[in-house]
Design a protein around this motif. Structure first.
Motif, PDB file in Angstrom:
ATOM      1  N   GLU A  58      63.672  24.468  40.933  1.00 29.53           N
ATOM      2  CA  GLU A  58      62.188  24.966  40.964  1.00 29.53           C
ATOM      3  C   GLU A  58      62.518  26.455  41.294  1.00 29.53           C
ATOM      4  O   GLU A  58      61.591  27.260  41.100  1.00 29.53           O
ATOM      5  CB  GLU A  58      61.649  24.284  42.162  1.00 29.53           C
ATOM      6  CG  GLU A  58      61.320  22.811  41.906  1.00 29.53           C
ATOM      7  CD  GLU A  58      60.691  22.197  43.185  1.00 29.53           C
ATOM      8  OE1 GLU A  58      60.413  22.646  44.231  1.00 29.53           O
ATOM      9  OE2 GLU A  58      60.030  21.109  42.947  1.00 29.53           O
ATOM     10  N   ILE A  86      53.195  18.574  33.520  1.00 26.03           N
ATOM     11  CA  ILE A  86      53.347  19.981  33.455  1.00 26.03           C
ATOM     12  C   ILE A  86      52.695  20.490  32.082  1.00 26.03           C
ATOM     13  O   ILE A  86      52.702  19.912  31.194  1.00 26.03           O
ATOM     14  CB  ILE A  86      54.946  20.060  33.284  1.00 26.03           C
ATOM     15  CG1 ILE A  86      55.612  19.978  34.504  1.00 26.03           C
ATOM     16  CG2 ILE A  86      55.407  21.433  32.836  1.00 26.03           C
ATOM     17  CD1 ILE A  86      57.236  19.768  34.430  1.00 26.03           C
ATOM     18  N   TYR A 110      61.053  22.857  32.315  1.00 25.88           N
ATOM     19  CA  TYR A 110      60.711  23.017  33.746  1.00 25.88           C
ATOM     20  C   TYR A 110      61.099  21.894  34.565  1.00 25.88           C
ATOM     21  O   TYR A 110      61.430  21.871  35.629  1.00 25.88           O
ATOM     22  CB  TYR A 110      59.148  23.144  33.740  1.00 25.88           C
ATOM     23  CG  TYR A 110      58.646  24.549  33.274  1.00 25.88           C
ATOM     24  CD1 TYR A 110      58.759  25.469  34.267  1.00 25.88           C
ATOM     25  CD2 TYR A 110      57.838  24.803  32.235  1.00 25.88           C
ATOM     26  CE1 TYR A 110      58.393  26.718  34.117  1.00 25.88           C
ATOM     27  CE2 TYR A 110      57.202  25.979  31.928  1.00 25.88           C
ATOM     28  CZ  TYR A 110      57.520  27.126  32.891  1.00 25.88           C
ATOM     29  OH  TYR A 110      57.151  28.371  32.482  1.00 25.88           O
ATOM     30  N   ASP A 136      58.749  22.863  26.509  1.00 27.62           N
ATOM     31  CA  ASP A 136      58.382  23.742  27.721  1.00 27.62           C
ATOM     32  C   ASP A 136      58.531  22.925  28.896  1.00 27.62           C
ATOM     33  O   ASP A 136      58.985  23.034  30.094  1.00 27.62           O
ATOM     34  CB  ASP A 136      57.240  24.282  27.580  1.00 27.62           C
ATOM     35  CG  ASP A 136      57.248  25.287  26.381  1.00 27.62           C
ATOM     36  OD1 ASP A 136      58.276  25.830  26.126  1.00 27.62           O
ATOM     37  OD2 ASP A 136      56.096  25.868  26.154  1.00 27.62           O
ATOM     38  N   THR A 148      64.866  21.926  35.118  1.00 25.19           N
ATOM     39  CA  THR A 148      65.330  23.390  35.930  1.00 25.19           C
ATOM     40  C   THR A 148      65.126  23.387  37.249  1.00 25.19           C
ATOM     41  O   THR A 148      63.931  23.038  37.835  1.00 25.19           O
ATOM     42  CB  THR A 148      64.655  24.576  35.051  1.00 25.19           C
ATOM     43  OG1 THR A 148      65.012  24.534  33.669  1.00 25.19           O
ATOM     44  CG2 THR A 148      65.148  25.706  35.654  1.00 25.19           C
ATOM     45  N   VAL A 208      62.653  30.405  32.991  1.00 28.19           N
ATOM     46  CA  VAL A 208      62.113  29.468  31.761  1.00 28.19           C
ATOM     47  C   VAL A 208      61.148  30.201  31.316  1.00 28.19           C
ATOM     48  O   VAL A 208      60.623  30.283  30.056  1.00 28.19           O
ATOM     49  CB  VAL A 208      61.597  28.118  32.382  1.00 28.19           C
ATOM     50  CG1 VAL A 208      61.010  27.193  31.344  1.00 28.19           C
ATOM     51  CG2 VAL A 208      62.946  27.128  33.304  1.00 28.19           C
ATOM     52  N   ASP A 209      60.210  30.886  32.113  1.00 30.30           N
ATOM     53  CA  ASP A 209      59.238  31.648  31.409  1.00 30.30           C
ATOM     54  C   ASP A 209      59.715  32.923  30.556  1.00 30.30           C
ATOM     55  O   ASP A 209      59.046  33.112  29.630  1.00 30.30           O
ATOM     56  CB  ASP A 209      58.460  32.692  32.864  1.00 30.30           C
ATOM     57  CG  ASP A 209      57.738  31.656  33.778  1.00 30.30           C
ATOM     58  OD1 ASP A 209      57.545  30.416  33.075  1.00 30.30           O
ATOM     59  OD2 ASP A 209      57.338  31.817  34.885  1.00 30.30           O
ATOM     60  N   GLU A 235      64.430  28.463  39.778  1.00 24.16           N
ATOM     61  CA  GLU A 235      64.747  29.135  38.566  1.00 24.16           C
ATOM     62  C   GLU A 235      63.435  28.960  37.552  1.00 24.16           C
ATOM     63  O   GLU A 235      63.928  29.267  36.407  1.00 24.16           O
ATOM     64  CB  GLU A 235      66.044  28.722  38.024  1.00 24.16           C
ATOM     65  CG  GLU A 235      67.052  28.935  39.000  1.00 24.16           C
ATOM     66  CD  GLU A 235      68.569  28.523  38.366  1.00 24.16           C
ATOM     67  OE1 GLU A 235      68.361  27.896  37.159  1.00 24.16           O
ATOM     68  OE2 GLU A 235      69.629  28.513  38.991  1.00 24.16           O
ATOM     69  N   HIS A 236      62.363  28.575  37.724  1.00 23.42           N
ATOM     70  CA  HIS A 236      61.215  28.534  36.895  1.00 23.42           C
ATOM     71  C   HIS A 236      61.086  29.692  36.228  1.00 23.42           C
ATOM     72  O   HIS A 236      60.352  29.729  35.125  1.00 23.42           O
ATOM     73  CB  HIS A 236      60.070  27.798  37.558  1.00 23.42           C
ATOM     74  CG  HIS A 236      60.380  26.263  37.616  1.00 23.42           C
ATOM     75  ND1 HIS A 236      59.359  25.407  38.235  1.00 23.42           N
ATOM     76  CD2 HIS A 236      61.344  25.513  37.194  1.00 23.42           C
ATOM     77  CE1 HIS A 236      59.441  24.396  38.238  1.00 23.42           C
ATOM     78  NE2 HIS A 236      60.939  24.382  37.436  1.00 23.42           N
ATOM     79  N   HIS A 237      61.035  30.797  37.097  1.00 25.95           N
ATOM     80  CA  HIS A 237      60.768  32.267  36.256  1.00 25.95           C
ATOM     81  C   HIS A 237      61.600  32.292  35.058  1.00 25.95           C
ATOM     82  O   HIS A 237      61.206  33.154  34.150  1.00 25.95           O
ATOM     83  CB  HIS A 237      60.992  33.211  37.426  1.00 25.95           C
ATOM     84  CG  HIS A 237      62.308  33.358  37.971  1.00 25.95           C
ATOM     85  ND1 HIS A 237      62.908  32.551  38.998  1.00 25.95           N
ATOM     86  CD2 HIS A 237      63.186  34.418  37.673  1.00 25.95           C
ATOM     87  CE1 HIS A 237      64.241  32.971  39.109  1.00 25.95           C
ATOM     88  NE2 HIS A 237      64.523  33.987  38.544  1.00 25.95           N
TER      89      HIS A 237
END
Length: 616
Positions: A594, A579, A589, A585, A592, A600-601, A596-598
């Protein structure tokens, strides 16, 4: 200015030539903007609107033909040979009926919650043991751990079924081959008189049944140890090949075929156990055996060993941690009531273990009275019970060949559906993880079963019992406890027991109660951690009778165990290294889901808040 949106196909307009590389196929939305109207003529400008981003529909996942197919498959997997040869002996040795106290206690606080957890995990995510960890990618290694363990168990478990098949074929005769000492494989130490009823040293005498298993079936006399295996025995190899063929054609089409096979393999043992019980209770001495089985010795509850053995039996009898429950439940309908299924199947499993004790001890009581010895002289667990003691008891009955055929058919059906479950865990787990295998499931199934067959050949050599014992000791001992521990931590702590409860409520419309959530978050992980520590602390090197394994064999065994457990840290390191970004970061990722990765952004990481770790 007015705006309207109509499909481009309904417009009549002059269209500019498409730019190179522009996709002109398929329906488009065009936004019309009314600029002005003059003499009844409307002048508009048009803008091509990008349609909403749509994903191609996922391939429809296969589901069980009927709900009962799933239940029978789970019951058939969980109820295996250990229910017959392990639980009754433990109950007798550890205080009889008193043993049920720690057994049921650990069933309620750990067995049922973990069973329920795996069923819900597979059903919600609809993938195998590795694919379900899209909910917390850093823990995907535990998925590969349980897949490897199931594969390792298949290397030797199928051999037990091959032994049962060999005995079944040998039973089609008027005079069972384990009755007398006049066979070519018998040694001078063989005696038709029960050895414990003589004045000679027990170690110098052996029964016909014992010599048939070790010398007639295994040919142990032709091997000096694990470093002297010899070639595979063609008789056992043929039986093993038949088992592999049956497994393949039960699994090659997925749950559509295996769900039909279990109608026979999961129900037949109950019919046979009932028939054997009805016959057993009519034998002289049967009641003495059953009384010894149920006798209550509450003093035993003060011994730590009794509680440890009850906990160990719970861990292994339900089949948690092999990835099978996850695989089976992934083929359920999304709204299936997995809570009810967990209660039903775990209850049936425990009742079957208890019921089989009556069958076993009615015959053991008969054997003890027949040879005028104490019950503890004939009571034992493991393969010796079903391949030596029980066949010997059956051989003394009128119509012994018929009873032998019935008994070994039961062993076959007990073993086949458990072996099917283990193979399904491997196949589903890898096919779901590597999508390219979806279209080639039949070939991949063939590859798995043939590979299992080739490795199993080491267990049907002259010294194969030593390989069998080594695999049995290391393949699914400490490693399976470790795998379930990591699984419980990953779901209850990192994914979150509250989020997991939301998933279950979405499926069945009912949120798990506080009891289940407390067990998942605190009780079950502590129980499993305790079992892992006890497993290491009480480890003893494997032995077979008087034979002690060399150091190099124990090293191979530990390498086998570590190879599956190492998947957890190795995959976690791999995930963090692949990653991009700073370590925080990467970690965000990796822990969390997959989906909900947005978040994390945007800097929203649930696991970085104290509330996530405290909520239940």
């Amino acid at each position: 200015m007015l705006r309207a949106r109509v499909p481009a196909g309904q417009m009549c307009s002059v269209v500019a030539p498409a730019q190179p590389g522009t996709n002109t196929m398929g329906p488009k939305d065009v936004e019309l903007t009314l600029v002005k109207e003059q003499n009844g003529v409307q002048f508009t400008s048009s803008t091509l609107v990008n349609p909403a981003q749509t994903h191609p529909p996922e391939e429809e996942r296969e589901t069980w033909g009927k709900k009962i197919d799933f239940l029978l498959s789970v019951i058939g997997f969980a109820v295996d040979l250990a229910n017959v040869w392990r639980f009754p002996y433990l109950c007798y040795k550890n205080g009889g009926g008193a043993f049920l106290v720690p057994y049921l206690f650990f069933m309620v606080i750990a067995g049922m919650p973990l069973f329920y957890m795996e069923l819900a995990l597979g059903q919600y995510n609809r993938e195998g043991a590795a694919g379900v960890w899209k909910i917390c990618p850093i823990f995907k290694g535990v998925g590969f751990t349980v897949i490897l363990i199931s594969l390792y168990v298949g290397f030797y478990y199928n051999v037990i079924i091959a032994w049962a098949l060999f005995y079944l074929f040998s039973s089609f005769t008027g005079d069972l081959p384990w009755v007398h000492c006049n066979n070519t494989w018998n040694s001078p130490n063989c005696s038709d008189v029960w050895s414990f009823n003589t004045t000679l040293n027990d170690t110098q005498k052996s029964t016909p049944a014992e010599e048939y298993f070790e010398r007639g079936v295994l040919h142990l006399q032709d091997s000096e140890g694990i470093d002297d295996l010899g070639l595979p025995r063609w008789q056992l190899t043929s039986c093993l090949a038949v088992v592999i063929v049956v497994l393949y054609f039960s699994l090659w089409k997925g749950v559509k075929t295996s769900g039909k096979v279990v109608w026979i393999t999961a129900t037949m043992p109950y019919l046979v156990l009932t028939v054997l019980l009805l016959r057993g209770v009519t034998l002289p001495g049967a009641m003495d055996g059953i009384k010894a089985y149920l006798s209550v010795d509450l003093i035993k509850l003060c011994e730590a060993k009794v509680w440890i053995e009850a906990a160990t039996q719970i861990c292994f009898s339900l089949g948690v941690g092999f990835g099978v429950l996850i695989a089976f439940s992934s083929y359920n309908k999304f709204s299936n009531n997995c809570y009810r299924d967990a209660i039903i199947t775990t209850s049936i499993n425990s009742l079957t273990s208890f019921f089989s004790g009556f069958v076993i001890f009615s015959f053991l009581g008969y054997m003890a009275q027949k040879h005028n010895v104490a019950l503890d002289k004939v009571a034992q667990d493991g393969p010796g019970l079903v391949f030596i003691i029980y066949p010997e008891a059956i051989a003394t009955l009128p119509g012994s060949s018929v009873w032998a055929v019935i008994f070994f058919i039961m062993l076959l059906t007990l073993g086949i559906d458990s072996a099917m479950g283990g193979m399904e865990s491997v196949i589903t787990g890898l096919v779901d993880e590597f999508k390219c295998l979806h279209k080639h499931r039949e070939l991949f199934t063939l590859f798995i079963v043939v590979s299992t067959f080739l490795i199993s050949l080491f267990c049907v050599t002259n010294g194969g019992i030593y390989v069998f014992t080594l695999l049995d000791h290391f393949a699914a001992g400490t490693s399976i406890l470790f795998g379930v521990l990591i699984e419980a931590i990953g779901i209850a702590w990192f994914y979150g027991v509250d989020r997991f409860s939301d998933d279950i409520e979405e499926m069945i419309g009912q949120r798990p109660g506080l009891y289940w959530r407390l067990c998942w978050k605190f009780v079950s992980p502590c129980f499993l951690l305790f079992m892992v520590v006890v497993s290491f602390a009480t480890f003893n090197p494997p032995t077979y009778g008087p034979y002690t394994f060399p150091v190099w064999a124990n090293m191979i065994g530990w390498c086998l165990a570590i190879s599956s457990m190492s998947m957890v840290p190795l995959y976690a390191i791999y995930k963090l290294c692949t990653i991009p970004g700073k370590f925080c970061d990467r970690l965000a990722y990796a822990i969390t889901p997959e989906t909900e990765h947005h978040l994390v952004d945007n800097g929203e990481v649930r696991q970085f808040s104290l509330h996530h770790w405290l909520v239940i």
